[in-house]
Write a protein that holds these residues in place. Sequence first.
Motif, PDB file in Angstrom:
ATOM      1  N   SER A 142      -3.727  10.555  -8.641  1.00 43.97           N
ATOM      2  CA  SER A 142      -4.814  11.487  -8.333  1.00 43.97           C
ATOM      3  C   SER A 142      -5.005  11.546  -6.818  1.00 43.97           C
ATOM      4  CB  SER A 142      -6.119  11.033  -8.995  1.00 43.97           C
ATOM      5  OG  SER A 142      -6.607   9.865  -8.352  1.00 43.97           O
ATOM      6  N   GLU A 143      -5.673  12.588  -6.379  1.00 44.65           N
ATOM      7  CA  GLU A 143      -5.939  12.724  -4.937  1.00 44.65           C
ATOM      8  C   GLU A 143      -6.798  11.561  -4.446  1.00 44.65           C
ATOM      9  OE1 GLU A 143      -7.650  15.833  -1.626  1.00 44.65           O
ATOM     10  OE2 GLU A 143      -7.275  16.557  -3.648  1.00 44.65           O
ATOM     11  N   ARG A 144      -7.751  11.135  -5.251  1.00 40.12           N
ATOM     12  CA  ARG A 144      -8.603   9.994  -4.865  1.00 40.12           C
ATOM     13  C   ARG A 144      -7.774   8.737  -4.650  1.00 40.12           C
ATOM     14  NH1 ARG A 144     -14.164   9.659  -8.211  1.00 40.12           N
ATOM     15  NH2 ARG A 144     -15.350  10.791  -6.651  1.00 40.12           N
ATOM     16  N   ASN A 145      -6.829   8.476  -5.554  1.00 42.79           N
ATOM     17  CA  ASN A 145      -5.976   7.295  -5.417  1.00 42.79           C
ATOM     18  C   ASN A 145      -5.089   7.391  -4.175  1.00 42.79           C
ATOM     19  OD1 ASN A 145      -5.761   7.320  -8.937  1.00 42.79           O
ATOM     20  ND2 ASN A 145      -6.824   5.765  -7.758  1.00 42.79           N
ATOM     21  N   LYS A 146      -4.617   8.593  -3.885  1.00 41.81           N
ATOM     22  CA  LYS A 146      -3.800   8.790  -2.680  1.00 41.81           C
ATOM     23  C   LYS A 146      -4.618   8.546  -1.420  1.00 41.81           C
ATOM     24  CE  LYS A 146      -0.538  11.898  -4.845  1.00 41.81           C
ATOM     25  NZ  LYS A 146      -0.005  13.235  -4.971  1.00 41.81           N
ATOM     26  N   ILE A 147      -5.848   9.046  -1.407  1.00 44.05           N
ATOM     27  CA  ILE A 147      -6.720   8.841  -0.254  1.00 44.05           C
ATOM     28  C   ILE A 147      -7.023   7.362  -0.075  1.00 44.05           C
ATOM     29  CG2 ILE A 147      -9.067   9.242   0.618  1.00 44.05           C
ATOM     30  CD1 ILE A 147      -8.819  12.096  -0.581  1.00 44.05           C
ATOM     31  N   GLU A 148      -7.263   6.661  -1.179  1.00 41.37           N
ATOM     32  CA  GLU A 148      -7.529   5.222  -1.103  1.00 41.37           C
ATOM     33  C   GLU A 148      -6.319   4.484  -0.511  1.00 41.37           C
ATOM     34  OE1 GLU A 148      -9.412   1.807  -3.933  1.00 41.37           O
ATOM     35  OE2 GLU A 148      -7.949   3.148  -4.875  1.00 41.37           O
TER      36      GLU A 148
ATOM     37  N   TRP B  25       0.811  -1.211   0.000  1.00 37.17           N
ATOM     38  CA  TRP B  25       0.000   0.000   0.000  1.00 37.17           C
ATOM     39  C   TRP B  25       0.845   1.262   0.000  1.00 37.17           C
ATOM     40  CZ3 TRP B  25      -4.674   0.313  -1.701  1.00 37.17           C
ATOM     41  CH2 TRP B  25      -5.427  -0.861  -1.759  1.00 37.17           C
ATOM     42  N   CYS B  26       2.049   1.201   0.558  1.00 31.57           N
ATOM     43  CA  CYS B  26       2.964   2.350   0.455  1.00 31.57           C
ATOM     44  C   CYS B  26       3.381   2.551  -1.002  1.00 31.57           C
ATOM     45  CB  CYS B  26       4.179   2.169   1.365  1.00 31.57           C
ATOM     46  SG  CYS B  26       3.786   2.412   3.116  1.00 31.57           S
ATOM     47  N   CYS B  27       3.566   1.454  -1.727  1.00 33.14           N
ATOM     48  CA  CYS B  27       3.856   1.560  -3.168  1.00 33.14           C
ATOM     49  C   CYS B  27       2.657   2.138  -3.912  1.00 33.14           C
ATOM     50  CB  CYS B  27       4.197   0.192  -3.751  1.00 33.14           C
ATOM     51  SG  CYS B  27       5.826  -0.413  -3.355  1.00 33.14           S
ATOM     52  N   VAL B  28       1.471   1.690  -3.551  1.00 29.87           N
ATOM     53  CA  VAL B  28       0.254   2.230  -4.182  1.00 29.87           C
ATOM     54  C   VAL B  28       0.209   3.738  -3.969  1.00 29.87           C
ATOM     55  CG1 VAL B  28      -2.278   2.268  -4.115  1.00 29.87           C
ATOM     56  CG2 VAL B  28      -1.062   0.077  -4.006  1.00 29.87           C
ATOM     57  N   TYR B  29       0.503   4.181  -2.742  1.00 31.47           N
ATOM     58  CA  TYR B  29       0.505   5.626  -2.469  1.00 31.47           C
ATOM     59  C   TYR B  29       1.553   6.336  -3.330  1.00 31.47           C
ATOM     60  CZ  TYR B  29       0.668  10.149  -0.346  1.00 31.47           C
ATOM     61  OH  TYR B  29       0.630  11.503  -0.178  1.00 31.47           O
ATOM     62  N   ARG B  30       2.735   5.777  -3.383  1.00 29.92           N
ATOM     63  CA  ARG B  30       3.828   6.405  -4.134  1.00 29.92           C
ATOM     64  C   ARG B  30       3.477   6.555  -5.609  1.00 29.92           C
ATOM     65  NH1 ARG B  30       9.473   3.742  -3.305  1.00 29.92           N
ATOM     66  NH2 ARG B  30       9.037   4.510  -1.224  1.00 29.92           N
ATOM     67  N   GLU B  31       2.767   5.590  -6.165  1.00 27.86           N
ATOM     68  CA  GLU B  31       2.436   5.621  -7.585  1.00 27.86           C
ATOM     69  C   GLU B  31       1.108   6.330  -7.891  1.00 27.86           C
ATOM     70  OE1 GLU B  31       2.720   1.906  -9.645  1.00 27.86           O
ATOM     71  OE2 GLU B  31       4.589   1.369  -8.646  1.00 27.86           O
TER      72      GLU B  31
ATOM     73  N   TYR C 188       4.557  13.027   5.711  1.00 31.99           N
ATOM     74  CA  TYR C 188       3.564  14.060   6.032  1.00 31.99           C
ATOM     75  C   TYR C 188       3.566  15.209   5.017  1.00 31.99           C
ATOM     76  CZ  TYR C 188       1.281  18.011   8.185  1.00 31.99           C
ATOM     77  OH  TYR C 188       0.469  19.093   8.402  1.00 31.99           O
ATOM     78  N   ALA C 189       4.733  15.642   4.594  1.00 27.14           N
ATOM     79  CA  ALA C 189       4.821  16.762   3.644  1.00 27.14           C
ATOM     80  C   ALA C 189       4.084  16.456   2.338  1.00 27.14           C
ATOM     81  CB  ALA C 189       6.279  17.104   3.355  1.00 27.14           C
ATOM     82  N   LEU C 190       3.936  15.187   2.000  1.00 31.09           N
ATOM     83  CA  LEU C 190       3.230  14.798   0.776  1.00 31.09           C
ATOM     84  C   LEU C 190       1.722  14.716   0.978  1.00 31.09           C
ATOM     85  CD1 LEU C 190       5.632  11.963  -0.430  1.00 31.09           C
ATOM     86  CD2 LEU C 190       5.511  14.315  -1.275  1.00 31.09           C
ATOM     87  N   HIS C 191       1.291  14.047   2.042  1.00 30.56           N
ATOM     88  CA  HIS C 191      -0.148  13.820   2.200  1.00 30.56           C
ATOM     89  C   HIS C 191      -0.843  14.835   3.107  1.00 30.56           C
ATOM     90  CE1 HIS C 191       0.752  11.932   6.065  1.00 30.56           C
ATOM     91  NE2 HIS C 191       1.565  11.078   5.450  1.00 30.56           N
TER      92      HIS C 191
END
Length: 138
Positions: A75-81, A66-72, A113-116
């Motif tokens: 969109s904001e929706r994908n980051k939130i997911e 899931w950290c890889c999912v966040y990194r890749e 934190y600086a990213l999300h």
Amino acid sequence: MGIISVNSQLLAEEFAAWAIPMNYAHLFVDKNIDKAGRISLHPFFFNDTEHMTNSRHWLAINAAFWCCVYREAESERNKIEALAGIRALFYTSGALGVGEVKAMIQEWWRTTYALHRVAAPNYSAVRNQTAFSTPELH
């Protein structure tokens, strides 16, 4: 909607960072879909082994994924997911008493934190928040 997948090389690097044993990493990849340099989640992933049942390793594998999912995420929706997946693993790790993984996720959360810009796992990443958005201490 697309199938959730990550770059296989990035995932291998994350597995190393999360100290996941190779036999667990291989089983995770084998139980999911490995195609064109991407690892996709299988719609019914299930560990049916009798000997590879270490909660620490499975929680760490999923955190790494899931950290890889966040990194890749693009969109904001994908980051939130992705953050929601990481948050679920944070609380599941705590509930199962796997403090090492909980601490690793907490460190990842602090470092990124600086990213999300989400203060802690108990805060929502959703911008249009409800009445529960302001934490109150009782």
